[in-house]
Design an enzyme around this catalytic site. Sequence first.
Site, PDB file in Angstrom:
ATOM      1  N   TYR A 249       6.294  -1.128  -3.960  1.00  0.00           N
ATOM      2  CA  TYR A 249       7.152  -0.176  -3.256  1.00  0.00           C
ATOM      3  C   TYR A 249       8.473   0.001  -3.998  1.00  0.00           C
ATOM      4  CZ  TYR A 249       9.805   1.890   0.630  1.00  0.00           C
ATOM      5  OH  TYR A 249      10.579   2.716   1.414  1.00  0.00           O
TER       6      TYR A 249
ATOM      7  N   LYS B   2      10.128   3.430  -5.723  1.00  0.00           N
ATOM      8  CA  LYS B   2      11.425   3.975  -5.328  1.00  0.00           C
ATOM      9  C   LYS B   2      12.427   3.949  -6.484  1.00  0.00           C
ATOM     10  CE  LYS B   2      10.232   5.080  -1.145  1.00  0.00           C
ATOM     11  NZ  LYS B   2      10.141   6.501  -0.754  1.00  0.00           N
TER      12      LYS B   2
END
Length: 259
Positions: free
Chosen positions: A154, A158
């Site tokens: 994740y 990002k």
Amino acid sequence: MELKGKVALVTGGGRGLGEGIAKKLAEAGCDVAVADIDLDNAKKVAADIKDMGRKAVAIKVDVTKWEQVKSMVDKTIKELGSLDIAVNNAGVISIKSVEDLSEDDWDHVLDVNAKGVFLCAKAEIPHMKKQNWGRIINTASIAGKAGFPDLAHYSASKFAVVGFTNALAKELAPSTKITVNAICPGIIGTQMWYGDKGLANKWKGENESMDESWQRNQESLIPQGEAQTAEDMGDLAVYFATAPHVTGQAVAVDGGMTL
């Protein structure tokens, strides 16, 4: 700057952050295309926006599919008349250590969170160039500024959004009035944090309930001591939409976590 008469497109707009952002843009005067992989959720948010006196349309989209993304942009323009503000917000998460991550886990998170932002921007830019005005707002995360355990995939997605945002802003700035910025949400009570498979549950201490873990994490991680909201992210989206000389930025709304 007035946003009345502007048209906004929000992906992942059917719930959570996307819903909060879509409604804040509507409050500021925008008509809104609510795009989501779950059409029923998108329809509910679109109906709420219509109740606010704005025009709205619900669109089903998988942001990892180029043809669907192109169709989403075309439908927004056909139904609402233009595309002025694009919030590329759709995202997914799973919580696993690198050792436990499968290749499919990695690919799914990177495809939606990073590739999805790229495909959406690619489809949005030509329409904004024609009118020489636009606002592209990508949803990143504080996990795009600092890594978090059990969120390596994740965080990677990002960090990619932050880098893409900065590069695209510089690419468009010399010849257009299109700005590109990123919202970096902090701790919010969505499924990522406050759900059966969320971080508050995973990171709870011995004999600690999820509610107690949620409260402790807010107090220990956030200097202000309280979680942020989807509406907070909407406020920043409205600011980005109205700020002509702010571009290439990745702004955290996190109560001071990343000071």
